[in-house]
Motif scaffolding. Sequence first.
Motif, PDB file in Angstrom:
ATOM      1  N   SER A 192     125.151  42.952   7.464  1.00 36.59           N
ATOM      2  CA  SER A 192     124.999  44.181   6.681  1.00 36.59           C
ATOM      3  C   SER A 192     126.241  44.470   5.850  1.00 36.59           C
ATOM      4  O   SER A 192     127.345  44.044   6.188  1.00 36.59           O
ATOM      5  CB  SER A 192     124.748  45.381   7.601  1.00 36.59           C
ATOM      6  OG  SER A 192     123.577  45.215   8.368  1.00 36.59           O
ATOM      7  N   ALA A 229     122.983  47.647   2.611  1.00 39.12           N
ATOM      8  CA  ALA A 229     121.952  46.621   2.672  1.00 39.12           C
ATOM      9  C   ALA A 229     122.109  45.805   3.947  1.00 39.12           C
ATOM     10  O   ALA A 229     123.216  45.671   4.470  1.00 39.12           O
ATOM     11  CB  ALA A 229     122.025  45.704   1.454  1.00 39.12           C
ATOM     12  N   THR A 246     115.121  41.657   4.078  1.00 41.94           N
ATOM     13  CA  THR A 246     116.170  42.502   3.515  1.00 41.94           C
ATOM     14  C   THR A 246     115.751  43.964   3.494  1.00 41.94           C
ATOM     15  O   THR A 246     114.559  44.296   3.438  1.00 41.94           O
ATOM     16  CB  THR A 246     116.546  42.063   2.093  1.00 41.94           C
ATOM     17  OG1 THR A 246     115.378  42.126   1.259  1.00 41.94           O
ATOM     18  CG2 THR A 246     117.085  40.640   2.094  1.00 41.94           C
ATOM     19  N   ASN A 247     116.755  44.822   3.500  1.00 44.65           N
ATOM     20  CA  ASN A 247     116.520  46.253   3.420  1.00 44.65           C
ATOM     21  C   ASN A 247     117.675  46.868   2.647  1.00 44.65           C
ATOM     22  O   ASN A 247     118.826  46.441   2.812  1.00 44.65           O
ATOM     23  CB  ASN A 247     116.447  46.865   4.824  1.00 44.65           C
ATOM     24  CG  ASN A 247     115.866  48.253   4.810  1.00 44.65           C
ATOM     25  OD1 ASN A 247     115.031  48.571   3.980  1.00 44.65           O
ATOM     26  ND2 ASN A 247     116.309  49.086   5.728  1.00 44.65           N
ATOM     27  N   TYR A 248     117.367  47.842   1.801  1.00 44.91           N
ATOM     28  CA  TYR A 248     118.385  48.433   0.933  1.00 44.91           C
ATOM     29  C   TYR A 248     118.362  49.953   0.998  1.00 44.91           C
ATOM     30  O   TYR A 248     117.304  50.563   1.182  1.00 44.91           O
ATOM     31  CB  TYR A 248     118.144  48.011  -0.525  1.00 44.91           C
ATOM     32  CG  TYR A 248     118.249  46.534  -0.785  1.00 44.91           C
ATOM     33  CD1 TYR A 248     117.126  45.719  -0.709  1.00 44.91           C
ATOM     34  CD2 TYR A 248     119.473  45.953  -1.090  1.00 44.91           C
ATOM     35  CE1 TYR A 248     117.222  44.353  -0.939  1.00 44.91           C
ATOM     36  CE2 TYR A 248     119.576  44.586  -1.331  1.00 44.91           C
ATOM     37  CZ  TYR A 248     118.444  43.799  -1.245  1.00 44.91           C
ATOM     38  OH  TYR A 248     118.547  42.456  -1.479  1.00 44.91           O
ATOM     39  N   LYS A 301     118.643  50.082  -4.600  1.00 42.42           N
ATOM     40  CA  LYS A 301     117.454  49.249  -4.790  1.00 42.42           C
ATOM     41  C   LYS A 301     117.284  48.887  -6.257  1.00 42.42           C
ATOM     42  O   LYS A 301     117.400  49.735  -7.140  1.00 42.42           O
ATOM     43  CB  LYS A 301     116.213  49.983  -4.285  1.00 42.42           C
ATOM     44  CG  LYS A 301     116.032  49.932  -2.783  1.00 42.42           C
ATOM     45  CD  LYS A 301     114.763  50.679  -2.366  1.00 42.42           C
ATOM     46  CE  LYS A 301     114.608  50.658  -0.851  1.00 42.42           C
ATOM     47  NZ  LYS A 301     113.438  51.448  -0.406  1.00 42.42           N
TER      48      LYS A 301
END
Length: 119
Positions: free
Chosen positions: A34, A48, A56-58, A63
């Motif tokens: 991260s 992120a 993935t994650n934001y 984004k």
Amino acid sequence: VQLQASGGGLVQPGGSLRLSCAASGSIFSINDLSWYRQAPGKQRELVATITADVSTNYADSVKGRFTISRDNTKNTGYLQMNSLKPEDTAVYYCSANIISMDWRRREYWGQGTEVTVSS
């Protein structure tokens, strides 16, 4: 095990930077990796995350502008930051959930790398 973050600097609004987070030492595997950031006078926030299976994650604020990636052959994670805004100015930190060769699993943090977006 150590994490080394690099790639920060001064960039004009609209510009790009690529941060790197290199893990070294007795590593068996790296799970989630991260990026966080902390602006002056504000709390540290998650920017992120990329999982071991490359999900993935934001944060909503990044984004479409930031892309997190990883190269498992190099034990390195990246944060490509495009269309930078002054509000992206912060110290950026990487963290990783790592299993070491002695089968210990823990969270490691890199030192911060400073990003300043200013004209």
